[in-house]
Design an enzyme around this catalytic site. Structure first.
Site, short mmCIF file in Angstrom:
data_model
loop_
_atom_site.label_atom_id
_atom_site.label_comp_id
_atom_site.label_asym_id
_atom_site.label_seq_id
_atom_site.Cartn_x
_atom_site.Cartn_y
_atom_site.Cartn_z
N LYS A 145 0.99 -3.26 4.87
CA LYS A 145 0.08 -4.02 4.03
C LYS A 145 0.78 -4.87 2.97
CE LYS A 145 -3.94 -3.89 3.70
NZ LYS A 145 -4.86 -2.84 3.27
N SER A 167 0.86 -1.18 0.00
CA SER A 167 0.00 0.00 0.00
C SER A 167 0.89 1.22 0.00
CB SER A 167 -0.88 -0.02 1.25
OG SER A 167 -1.27 1.30 1.59
N GLU A 169 -7.51 -11.02 -6.25
CA GLU A 169 -8.55 -9.99 -6.32
C GLU A 169 -8.87 -9.62 -7.76
OE1 GLU A 169 -8.43 -7.13 -2.52
OE2 GLU A 169 -6.51 -7.31 -3.50
#
Ligand code: ARG
Length: 472
Positions: free
Chosen positions: A286, A280, A293
């Site tokens: 992260k 991130s 996804e």
């Protein structure tokens, strides 16, 4: 004013508006069919020559010209012109520039309508072959991984609540089965599609003494489309392909959802290799499971193409309509999305392997302890206890009730069923004996589901062996 560059210019007395030209042209995307267009033209020209419709010299000139054009296209040197509308007219014009009248004779007994229907089928056939190879590759990854985890215990879920223990290998093999049916759908689609439209010409056939079966043979089709109107107009094969693609993507989206959940620290079942993840820009801690996804997201995209194709076909009167030109971009994108997804997924599911002396890390690390703990914490062997009581003579409904009470008491005490003592368990049913602990353990529960299709490690190994035989 006449525009001599247009194949159909004779009939028109004003040029097509610039915007309309861009609106109706397909060359920007259908140039992708070029190799197949040339393949079709070569077979058509050969047949015209053999039937004495054009001369042997013309056939030779066409062959030579098309071979040069193919080289130009492969080398990226071919100049695609929007003015020439589509892939077919671009190649034909270039051929005529090269070989003169022979090039103009190529289109004898043919229309762009049967030409494009042929090109798309040839292209799609090669795509399906690549998809089938991709599925097989992914299945092999799955089998290798399942073999490593034939004994690995994990919680099986219903309603995303812990239900009964399963082996991770068994869970993976569920996807093997889905992919097997997916492959079957693509094979069916290929077999149904593999018929030659050429000869249908614009819609009604042609008055030349053509040999359709000969062309079909040259192009590797199983036969010819038996109705000319149908041959040029239906795109059911494209819809069928996209539908099989949507289902395959749907299966992978389910798997992806699981990988995403499992990789969340809340589950902690797996750790996806860094090469499939990104970080991130704001939260330094992260590591996001981007690949699964995106597979989940791209499923929506392929489903969309399926809807677009169905809607495109709906209510079209016979025979060819320009609507059909809109079949290509969605179809191309479906194929691209599917092929790259299959490739990346096979890598994602790959166990660690050594290739050319280099160790390629597994697509994800499996945290067996976390899986086991989750299975142990969820009263996953409650059904086994009920089955145990039934085998001792208690009716199933009564057994269900007795175990429910035992679970409630374990919940109150913050422990698992297996942690209750023999006397404590006997309080719920006098039928409980020493041997109860064999079924209350995760391994005991797994081993007892020992029939074809069951989760017992022995069955998982047998299923893998059957699958390997099927893929051999
Ligand atoms: N580019 C057209 C397509 O993709 C080829 C067929 C055009 N035929 C016609 N009569 N306009 O469908």
């Amino acid at each position: 004013m006449q525009d001599k560059s247009k194949a159909w210019s004779g009939r028109f007395n004003e040029p097509v508006a610039e915007l309309v030209k861009r609106y109706t042209a397909s060359v920007e995307f259908d140039q992708r069919l070029a190799e197949f267009d040339i393949q079709g033209s070569l077979a058509h020209a050969t047949m015209l020559g053999e039937q004495g419709i054009i001369s042997a010299a013309d056939v030779e000139a066409i062959r030579k010209g098309l071979a040069e054009i193919l080289e130009e296209i492969r080398a990226g040197k071919f100049e695609w012109l929007l003015d020439l509308e589509d892939v077919h007219l671009n190649i034909e014009k270039r051929l005529t520039d090269k070989v003169g009248d022979a090039g103009k004779r190529l289109h004898t007994g043919r229309s762009r309508n049967d030409q494009v229907a042929t090109d798309v089928r040839l292209w799609l056939r090669s795509v399906i072959d690549a998809v089938l190879a991709g599925i097989r590759n992914l299945q092999l990854s799955l089998l290798d991984l399942a073999e490593l985890h034939a004994d690995t215990v994990m919680p099986g879920f219903t309603h995303l609540q812990v239900a009964q223990p399963v082996t991770f290998g068994h869970h993976l093999l569920a996807y093997y089965e889905m992919l097997k049916r997916d492959a079957g759908r693509f094979e069916d689609c290929r077999a149904r599609m593999n018929y030659l439209p050429l000869g249908a010409a614009a819609l009604a056939g042609t008055s030349y003494p053509i040999d359709r079966k000969g062309v079909a043979h040259l192009l590797g089709f199983s036969g010819v489309c038996e109705n000319s109107l149908d041959a040029v107009s239906d795109r059911d094969f494209a819809i069928e392909f996209t539908s099989a693609a949507a289902l395959l993507m749907t299966h992978l989206s389910r798997f992806s959802e699981e990988l995403i959940l499992w990789s969340s620290p809340r589950f902690g079942f797996i750790d996806i290799a860094d090469r499939f993840c990104t970080g991130s820009s704001i939260m330094p801690q992260k590591k996001n499971p981007d690949v699964p996804e995106l597979v989940r997201g791209k499923t929506g995209r392929v489903n969309g193409h399926l809807m677009a194709l169905l809607t495109l076909m709906k209510s079209q009167p016979l025979a060819y309509n320009k609507d059909n030109q809109e079949d290509k971009e969605g179809l191309f994108d479906t194929a691209d999305t599917l092929l790259v997804t299959l490739e990346i997924y096979a890598d994602l599911l790959r166990p660690p392997v050594i290739e050319n002396d280099v160790v390629i890390k597994a697509g994800f690390k499996v945290n067996k302890e976390a899986m086991r703990l989750a299975a142990a914490e969820g009263f996953a062997t409650a059904t086994d206890l009920a089955d145990y009581l039934v085998k001792k003579g208690l009716p199933f409904r009564d057994a269900h009730e007795a175990v429910a009470l035992a679970v409630r008491s374990a919940v109150d005490r913050g422990c698992d069923l297996v942690d209750l003592s023999l006397t404590e368990l006997q309080a719920f049913s006098p039928l409980v004996g020493e041997d109860v602990f064999d079924v209350l353990t995760l391994e005991g529960s797994l081993a007892s589901r020992n029939h074809i299709g069951g989760t017992a490690p022995e069955q998982v190994r047998q299923a893998i062996a059957r699958a390997r035989q099927h893929l051999a």
